[in-house]
Design a protein around this motif. Structure first.
Motif, short mmCIF file in Angstrom:
data_model
loop_
_atom_site.label_atom_id
_atom_site.label_comp_id
_atom_site.label_asym_id
_atom_site.label_seq_id
_atom_site.Cartn_x
_atom_site.Cartn_y
_atom_site.Cartn_z
N SER A 186 59.24 67.18 21.10
CA SER A 186 59.26 66.36 22.00
C SER A 186 58.49 66.81 23.41
O SER A 186 57.93 66.23 23.89
N GLN A 187 58.87 67.87 23.34
CA GLN A 187 58.43 68.73 24.17
C GLN A 187 59.04 68.50 26.20
O GLN A 187 57.97 68.44 26.96
N LEU A 188 60.29 67.77 25.36
CA LEU A 188 61.01 67.20 26.62
C LEU A 188 61.74 68.10 26.80
O LEU A 188 62.13 69.13 26.24
N ASP A 189 62.14 68.41 28.51
CA ASP A 189 63.51 69.74 28.84
C ASP A 189 64.35 69.33 27.86
O ASP A 189 65.02 68.18 28.28
N TYR A 222 61.63 60.37 19.06
CA TYR A 222 61.16 59.56 19.12
C TYR A 222 61.42 59.06 20.61
O TYR A 222 60.46 58.63 21.38
N ALA A 223 62.95 58.85 20.84
CA ALA A 223 62.87 58.63 22.17
C ALA A 223 62.51 59.81 23.03
O ALA A 223 62.60 58.75 24.09
N ALA A 224 63.05 60.71 22.24
CA ALA A 224 62.49 62.01 23.92
C ALA A 224 60.64 62.20 24.13
O ALA A 224 60.62 62.41 24.81
N THR A 225 60.33 61.60 22.77
CA THR A 225 58.61 61.69 23.30
C THR A 225 57.93 60.51 24.23
O THR A 225 57.71 61.18 24.98
N LEU A 226 59.40 59.44 23.84
CA LEU A 226 58.76 58.11 25.17
C LEU A 226 58.57 58.60 26.24
O LEU A 226 58.32 58.63 27.32
N MET A 227 60.26 59.46 26.14
CA MET A 227 60.44 59.35 27.85
C MET A 227 59.68 60.53 28.46
O MET A 227 59.51 61.10 29.84
N ALA A 228 58.57 62.06 27.94
CA ALA A 228 58.34 62.47 28.14
C ALA A 228 56.76 62.88 28.31
O ALA A 228 56.13 63.13 29.22
N GLY A 229 56.48 61.37 27.50
CA GLY A 229 55.21 60.26 28.38
C GLY A 229 55.32 59.46 29.14
O GLY A 229 54.58 58.53 30.18
N GLY A 230 56.66 60.05 30.65
CA GLY A 230 56.71 59.06 31.46
C GLY A 230 57.82 57.66 31.25
O GLY A 230 57.60 56.94 32.31
N MET A 231 57.94 57.20 30.23
CA MET A 231 58.64 55.97 29.59
C MET A 231 59.96 56.32 30.62
O MET A 231 60.46 57.40 29.81
N GLY A 232 60.30 55.45 30.92
CA GLY A 232 61.96 55.51 31.82
C GLY A 232 62.88 55.71 30.91
O GLY A 232 62.43 54.77 29.74
N VAL A 233 64.42 56.25 31.26
CA VAL A 233 65.41 56.07 30.29
C VAL A 233 65.49 54.55 29.50
O VAL A 233 65.80 55.47 28.15
#
Length: 264
Positions: A186-189, A222-233
């Motif tokens: 996801s590229q999320l931290d 999927y969840a992490a990808t959305l978050m990495a794209g700027g979507m709220g938790v």
């Protein structure tokens, strides 16, 4: 059906000796059966190993209407002529590739009958419509997967079929490994991924809740990808975890309460 040709190497984080077992099975022409819950990495593992071995991969998503003809091939009209068109299993045998049957228990019974001669010393495929009998060359490998949790009386892999395969059991990885996988995909931290994985662990341990299965690693990505794209938790978890897991309002509410304990 999906046909993938290396050279790219899909990311896969090994959790044990599964890669070595796959390679040994491949070198010895032995069929392999992967067992585990939805979204735990079975398909990615096969994609990774096919690329690692430099083999073409024919992936078939099995379903109720999948027949032996879909696997072997059929005559089709092309430009006014009737021509034979190989199915994915036949192509894999001819090319010495890997044929992967995803959720094999979903296929019709005549499919497993066709597989049997390919899973013993004969390593053969009979094409009744053309009269051909193909002998699988070195390099051909048959891989299948299924989710034991979804088996029932009508859809169960017969012992006579199961005992023709080597088997590996898959499960969701340990937390540290799952964090690494989700962060990579996801590229999320990783520090932001850790609460997601902790949430998944708690959902998987829940009892008495009307869930067929716990949250998969795929849904976490999927969840992490959305978050990495700027979507709220809250929005990301609603779309990627709560809604996919259940339609029941009371269960969704319970999941939101659980999320609140993790994210405060």
């Amino acid at each position: 059906m999906n046909i993938a040709t290396p050279p790219t190497l899909p990311f896969y984080h090994a959790t044990g000796r599964e890669c070595a077992l796959f390679e040994t099975a491949y070198e010895n022409g032995l069929p392999l059966l992967l067992k585990g819950p939805t979204g735990c990495g079975k398909t990615r593992f096969v994609e990774h190993m096919a690329a690692r071995l430099g083999k073409p991969l024919y992936t078939v998503a099995c379903h109720d209407d999948l027949s032996a003809a879909d696997m072997i091939g059929r005559y089709l009209l092309k430009g006014g002529d009737t021509v034979w068109v190989d199915g994915p299993l036949t192509r894999a045998v001819r090319e010495g590739g890997i044929c992967y049957l995803d959720e094999v228990v979903e296929a019709r019974k005549d499919v497993t009958v066709v597989l049997h001669p390919l899973t013993d010393t004969r390593r053969s495929l009979m094409i009744d419509r053309t009269g051909e009998e193909l002998t699988a060359p070195k390099g051909f490998m048959l891989v299948a997967s299924y989710n034991p949790g979804y088996q029932n009386v009508l859809k169960r892999l017969k012992p006579s079929t199961r005992q023709r395969f080597l088997s590996i059991s898959f499960d969701f990885p340990e937390a540290e490994t799952e964090i690494a996988v989700v962060a990579h995909e996801s590229q999320l931290d990783p520090n932001r991924v850790a609460p997601l994985v902790r949430l998944a662990g708690q959902i998987r341990r829940l009892s008495g809740m009307d869930l067929e299965e716990g949250v998969s690693t795929r849904l976490l990505i999927y969840a992490a990808t959305l978050m990495a794209g700027g979507m709220g938790v809250d929005q990301a978890l609603q779309a990627a975890i709560i809604e996919p897991l259940t339609d029941e309002p009371d269960v969704q509410l319970a999941l939101r309460d659980l999320i609140a304990t993790i994210y405060g």
